[in-house]
Design a protein around this motif. Structure first.
Motif, mmCIF file in Angstrom:
data_model
loop_
_atom_site.group_PDB
_atom_site.id
_atom_site.type_symbol
_atom_site.label_atom_id
_atom_site.label_comp_id
_atom_site.label_asym_id
_atom_site.label_seq_id
_atom_site.Cartn_x
_atom_site.Cartn_y
_atom_site.Cartn_z
ATOM 1 N N LEU A 41 46.690 34.319 46.388
ATOM 2 C CA LEU A 41 45.520 35.027 46.242
ATOM 3 C C LEU A 41 44.392 34.237 45.230
ATOM 4 O O LEU A 41 44.885 33.553 44.509
ATOM 5 C CB LEU A 41 45.673 36.440 45.389
ATOM 6 C CG LEU A 41 44.292 37.061 45.122
ATOM 7 C CD1 LEU A 41 43.590 37.642 46.363
ATOM 8 C CD2 LEU A 41 44.720 38.176 44.209
ATOM 9 N N ASP A 42 43.241 33.929 45.707
ATOM 10 C CA ASP A 42 42.024 33.208 45.314
ATOM 11 C C ASP A 42 40.993 34.398 44.644
ATOM 12 O O ASP A 42 40.580 35.153 45.413
ATOM 13 C CB ASP A 42 41.527 32.536 46.080
ATOM 14 C CG ASP A 42 40.301 31.773 45.521
ATOM 15 O OD1 ASP A 42 40.160 31.752 44.450
ATOM 16 O OD2 ASP A 42 39.747 30.710 46.292
ATOM 17 N N LEU A 43 41.030 34.524 43.412
ATOM 18 C CA LEU A 43 40.264 35.521 42.638
ATOM 19 C C LEU A 43 38.870 34.907 42.534
ATOM 20 O O LEU A 43 38.467 33.867 41.730
ATOM 21 C CB LEU A 43 41.144 35.949 41.260
ATOM 22 C CG LEU A 43 42.223 36.758 41.368
ATOM 23 C CD1 LEU A 43 42.669 36.822 39.888
ATOM 24 C CD2 LEU A 43 41.880 38.057 41.912
ATOM 25 N N GLY A 44 37.883 35.723 43.200
ATOM 26 C CA GLY A 44 36.555 35.345 43.103
ATOM 27 C C GLY A 44 36.419 33.907 44.014
ATOM 28 O O GLY A 44 35.975 32.977 43.494
ATOM 29 N N CYS A 45 36.694 34.074 45.025
ATOM 30 C CA CYS A 45 36.879 33.201 46.279
ATOM 31 C C CYS A 45 35.601 32.400 46.590
ATOM 32 O O CYS A 45 35.443 31.388 47.176
ATOM 33 C CB CYS A 45 37.632 33.451 47.280
ATOM 34 S SG CYS A 45 37.067 34.700 48.287
ATOM 35 N N GLU A 67 36.019 38.610 46.664
ATOM 36 C CA GLU A 67 34.780 37.973 46.315
ATOM 37 C C GLU A 67 33.807 39.349 46.143
ATOM 38 O O GLU A 67 33.499 40.088 47.347
ATOM 39 C CB GLU A 67 34.337 36.982 47.340
ATOM 40 C CG GLU A 67 32.908 36.565 47.167
ATOM 41 C CD GLU A 67 32.640 35.891 45.793
ATOM 42 O OE1 GLU A 67 31.733 36.315 45.108
ATOM 43 O OE2 GLU A 67 33.236 35.071 45.161
ATOM 44 N N ILE A 68 33.087 39.205 45.113
ATOM 45 C CA ILE A 68 32.191 40.375 44.814
ATOM 46 C C ILE A 68 30.791 40.294 45.690
ATOM 47 O O ILE A 68 30.125 41.338 46.023
ATOM 48 C CB ILE A 68 31.735 40.329 43.324
ATOM 49 C CG1 ILE A 68 31.177 41.838 43.060
ATOM 50 C CG2 ILE A 68 31.162 39.364 42.969
ATOM 51 C CD1 ILE A 68 31.153 42.111 41.450
ATOM 52 N N SER A 72 28.762 35.702 50.176
ATOM 53 C CA SER A 72 29.870 34.595 49.943
ATOM 54 C C SER A 72 31.166 34.905 50.668
ATOM 55 O O SER A 72 31.813 34.022 51.176
ATOM 56 C CB SER A 72 29.959 34.473 48.700
ATOM 57 O OG SER A 72 28.992 33.833 47.871
ATOM 58 N N ALA A 73 31.808 36.046 50.430
ATOM 59 C CA ALA A 73 32.925 36.395 51.301
ATOM 60 C C ALA A 73 32.951 36.282 52.824
ATOM 61 O O ALA A 73 33.789 35.725 53.343
ATOM 62 C CB ALA A 73 33.016 37.964 51.037
ATOM 63 N N LEU A 91 38.535 39.981 51.149
ATOM 64 C CA LEU A 91 38.145 41.016 50.537
ATOM 65 C C LEU A 91 36.644 40.940 49.955
ATOM 66 O O LEU A 91 36.643 40.148 49.151
ATOM 67 C CB LEU A 91 39.032 42.020 49.973
ATOM 68 C CG LEU A 91 40.361 42.359 50.537
ATOM 69 C CD1 LEU A 91 41.065 43.435 49.307
ATOM 70 C CD2 LEU A 91 40.286 43.093 51.720
ATOM 71 N N THR A 92 35.852 41.787 50.402
ATOM 72 C CA THR A 92 34.575 41.979 49.308
ATOM 73 C C THR A 92 34.944 43.152 48.467
ATOM 74 O O THR A 92 35.042 44.040 48.847
ATOM 75 C CB THR A 92 33.360 42.317 50.425
ATOM 76 O OG1 THR A 92 33.032 41.413 51.452
ATOM 77 C CG2 THR A 92 32.403 42.441 49.664
ATOM 78 N N GLY A 93 35.005 42.596 47.307
ATOM 79 C CA GLY A 93 35.341 43.612 46.409
ATOM 80 C C GLY A 93 35.238 42.759 45.132
ATOM 81 O O GLY A 93 34.763 41.796 44.702
ATOM 82 N N ASP A 94 35.417 43.838 43.858
ATOM 83 C CA ASP A 94 35.599 43.460 42.430
ATOM 84 C C ASP A 94 36.740 43.316 42.163
ATOM 85 O O ASP A 94 37.655 44.426 41.885
ATOM 86 C CB ASP A 94 34.599 44.501 41.720
ATOM 87 C CG ASP A 94 34.269 44.225 40.405
ATOM 88 O OD1 ASP A 94 34.894 43.363 39.703
ATOM 89 O OD2 ASP A 94 33.356 44.834 39.790
#
Length: 239
Positions: A41-45, A67-68, A72-73, A91-94
């Motif tokens: 998993l890449d957090l803030g990809c 990615e928030i 970018s996502a 995923l587009t998310g926080d």
């Protein structure tokens, strides 16, 4: 338009208002230990530079990212597809809402190239995409480590790149969330210059004991790439 990281290598599409493709994610992908990772998993990809490089390094693994910023996502998914990888895990998310996004301990390896500067520190950028990548307006270091601790399986790894001036804070935060620092490598531009980046690996539930690796030097005293940088960037010997 897609740009190749090196001739015949991964191709990347970048948003016009985003940070240009930099060294940080490339060095982090090389540093990350993917040997036993099946779920990554890449957090803030972001636009997916690190995600794609890890997909290339660990072809048998399932690559996910959160990615928030929706734009970018979307670019991350395009970059994975352009390089022949499955984009469905993005995923587009926080990431601060990690408990609603993924099950606990779902990943063998969690990685992140996070914002380096605290919000309000004065180190920001004029547009939202660059500012989100540069300062912690969307996620603090504590929130990042909290998410990584929840998402990494027991015995799994959390690997990230950060700034040396925040190393003490980073280690304290990792330890507080049950992520024991295990490997550290400083990145220096030349042998005589101070570090400007740190590459760090922590193990979920690991025993104390830190291995400090030799520094990663980007250029020799004459300004030419070191052999290690030529290896990382797939560059031949200069003539």
């Amino acid at each position: 338009m897609f740009d190749e990281l090196w001739p015949g290598g991964p191709r990347f599409l970048q948003a016009p208002d985003a940070f240009p493709l930099g060294t940080d994610s490339v060095l982090l992908a090389d540093f990350a230990n993917t040997a036993r990772a099946k779920q990554i998993l890449d957090l803030g990809c972001g636009a997916g530079v690190l995600t794609v490089l890890l997909a290339e390094k660990a072809p048998g693994a399932r690559l996910c990212g959160v990615e928030i910023l929706p734009d970018s996502a979307a670019i991350c998914r395009k970059n994975l597809s352009a390089n022949g990888h499955d984009p469905s895990g993005i995923l587009t998310g926080d990431l601060r809402e990690h408990r609603a996004l993924y099950p606990a301990g779902a990943f063998d390896l969690v990685v992140s190239n996070p914002p380096y500067f605290a919000a309000g520190s004065g180190y920001s950028a004029p547009n939202d995409a660059r500012a989100a990548a540069r300062d912690e307006r969307n996620c603090t270091l504590d929130e990042l480590c909290q998410a990584a601790a929840y998402l990494t399986r027991w015995g799994g790894l959390f690997t990230l790149v950060h700034r040396p001036e925040r190393l003490s804070e980073l280690f304290c935060t990792l330890t507080r969330h049950g992520l024991e620092p295990k490997r550290l490598r400083m990145v220096q531009y030349q042998p005589h210059t101070p570090p400007n980046l740190v590459l760090a690996e922590a193990r979920r539930g690991g025993n104390p004991g830190l291995s400090v690796l030799p520094p990663l030097i980007l250029a020799n005293a004459d300004g030419l790439d070191t052999p290690e940088i030529r290896r990382i960037y797939h560059r031949g010997e200069r003539i």
